[in-house]
Design a protein around this motif. Structure first.
Motif, PDB file in Angstrom:
ATOM      1  N   GLU A 261      15.342 -11.831  -9.712  1.00 25.02           N
ATOM      2  CA  GLU A 261      14.739 -11.112 -10.982  1.00 25.02           C
ATOM      3  C   GLU A 261      15.678  -9.594 -10.946  1.00 25.02           C
ATOM      4  O   GLU A 261      16.272  -9.223  -9.953  1.00 25.02           O
ATOM      5  CB  GLU A 261      13.358 -10.700 -10.861  1.00 25.02           C
ATOM      6  CG  GLU A 261      12.986  -9.834  -9.745  1.00 25.02           C
ATOM      7  CD  GLU A 261      11.420  -9.651  -9.619  1.00 25.02           C
ATOM      8  OE1 GLU A 261      10.742 -10.137 -10.433  1.00 25.02           O
ATOM      9  OE2 GLU A 261      10.881  -8.719  -8.725  1.00 25.02           O
ATOM     10  N   ALA A 262      15.814  -9.115 -12.133  1.00 27.01           N
ATOM     11  CA  ALA A 262      16.583  -7.833 -12.028  1.00 27.01           C
ATOM     12  C   ALA A 262      15.796  -6.582 -11.492  1.00 27.01           C
ATOM     13  O   ALA A 262      14.755  -6.822 -11.439  1.00 27.01           O
ATOM     14  CB  ALA A 262      17.025  -7.310 -13.641  1.00 27.01           C
ATOM     15  N   ALA A 263      16.706  -6.029 -10.890  1.00 27.47           N
ATOM     16  CA  ALA A 263      16.185  -4.689  -9.854  1.00 27.47           C
ATOM     17  C   ALA A 263      16.781  -3.286 -10.429  1.00 27.47           C
ATOM     18  O   ALA A 263      16.615  -2.562  -9.867  1.00 27.47           O
ATOM     19  CB  ALA A 263      16.439  -4.976  -8.624  1.00 27.47           C
ATOM     20  N   GLY A 264      17.173  -3.420 -11.903  1.00 26.94           N
ATOM     21  CA  GLY A 264      17.919  -2.011 -12.342  1.00 26.94           C
ATOM     22  C   GLY A 264      18.920  -2.269 -13.436  1.00 26.94           C
ATOM     23  O   GLY A 264      19.169  -3.549 -13.681  1.00 26.94           O
ATOM     24  N   PRO A 265      19.444  -1.130 -13.801  1.00 29.43           N
ATOM     25  CA  PRO A 265      20.304  -1.406 -14.845  1.00 29.43           C
ATOM     26  C   PRO A 265      21.846  -1.859 -14.413  1.00 29.43           C
ATOM     27  O   PRO A 265      22.009  -1.618 -13.402  1.00 29.43           O
ATOM     28  CB  PRO A 265      20.598  -0.115 -15.440  1.00 29.43           C
ATOM     29  CG  PRO A 265      20.005   0.816 -14.524  1.00 29.43           C
ATOM     30  CD  PRO A 265      19.003   0.111 -13.682  1.00 29.43           C
ATOM     31  N   ILE A 266      22.674  -2.582 -15.284  1.00 27.95           N
ATOM     32  CA  ILE A 266      23.876  -3.037 -14.875  1.00 27.95           C
ATOM     33  C   ILE A 266      24.759  -1.854 -14.905  1.00 27.95           C
ATOM     34  O   ILE A 266      24.920  -1.210 -15.933  1.00 27.95           O
ATOM     35  CB  ILE A 266      24.183  -4.167 -15.679  1.00 27.95           C
ATOM     36  CG1 ILE A 266      23.289  -5.453 -15.477  1.00 27.95           C
ATOM     37  CG2 ILE A 266      25.754  -4.781 -15.711  1.00 27.95           C
ATOM     38  CD1 ILE A 266      23.486  -6.734 -16.389  1.00 27.95           C
ATOM     39  N   HIS A 267      25.544  -1.762 -13.967  1.00 26.40           N
ATOM     40  CA  HIS A 267      26.549  -0.716 -14.154  1.00 26.40           C
ATOM     41  C   HIS A 267      27.989  -1.586 -14.333  1.00 26.40           C
ATOM     42  O   HIS A 267      28.324  -2.611 -13.480  1.00 26.40           O
ATOM     43  CB  HIS A 267      26.722  -0.040 -12.742  1.00 26.40           C
ATOM     44  CG  HIS A 267      25.287   0.765 -12.468  1.00 26.40           C
ATOM     45  ND1 HIS A 267      25.191   2.036 -13.235  1.00 26.40           N
ATOM     46  CD2 HIS A 267      24.287   0.562 -11.801  1.00 26.40           C
ATOM     47  CE1 HIS A 267      23.976   2.424 -12.701  1.00 26.40           C
ATOM     48  NE2 HIS A 267      23.414   1.426 -11.968  1.00 26.40           N
ATOM     49  N   ALA A 268      28.863  -1.064 -15.091  1.00 30.85           N
ATOM     50  CA  ALA A 268      30.318  -1.568 -15.425  1.00 30.85           C
ATOM     51  C   ALA A 268      31.276  -0.533 -15.145  1.00 30.85           C
ATOM     52  O   ALA A 268      31.077   0.466 -15.267  1.00 30.85           O
ATOM     53  CB  ALA A 268      30.111  -2.251 -17.069  1.00 30.85           C
TER      54      ALA A 268
END
Length: 159
Positions: free
Chosen positions: A79-86
């Protein structure tokens, strides 16, 4: 009618070829990934973009192109554990849309924070991430696409 048939066939052939063009390769840059249930980790996704093409950024722009999204597939052990950084995109006027947009040239990197779901049994599992994206060059935009990439992850037991 017969005189138009070659033109119709040519148009259909060009349309079919355009659907096969995919000027980006998606991959994970991680290997030998281990995850403990409930413990956050970050995996890294790379988009390799062919010369002359660009991949739009993750920011939605009104009346603009389809933004890039990366989503963990449902029903898996992660599961996601935070926002995606790009990685930072180029921000400039796009000739296809006539507005300022964000896009990537050459390569883009995305860091996805996630965790293995608590209670998941130990062993090898497969992380599945689906990218939805749109590619353009200075003259044409391709229809938005989805591509699922996978990464083997060893889920460790709790101690």
């Amino acid at each position: 009618m017969i005189g138009r048939l070659p033109l119709v066939l040519l148009a259909m052939s060009v349309g079919a070829l355009a659907q096969d063009v995919n000027p980006v390769r998606w991959s994970f840059s991680d290997h030998d990934v281990k995850a403990a249930p409930g413990v956050p980790l970050t995996v890294h996704v790379t988009a390799e973009i062919e010369p002359g093409w660009h991949l739009y950024g993750m920011k939605k722009i009104e009346d603009g192109p389809i933004p890039t999204t990366l989503v963990l597939d449902q029903g898996q052990a992660f599961e996601a554990a935070g926002p995606i950084h790009a990685s930072p995109p180029v921000s400039t006027e796009d000739p296809n849309y006539g507005i300022k947009v964000d896009y990537y040239i050459g390569r883009a990197h995305f860091d996805l924070p996630l965790r293995a779901v608590n209670g998941h049994k130990p062993g090898l599992d497969v992380l599945k991430v689906t990218a939805r994206y749109q590619m353009c060059n200075d003259h044409v935009c391709l229809t938005p696409r989805k591509m699922t990439i996978t990464l083997p992850v060893e889920i460790q037991g709790t101690h």
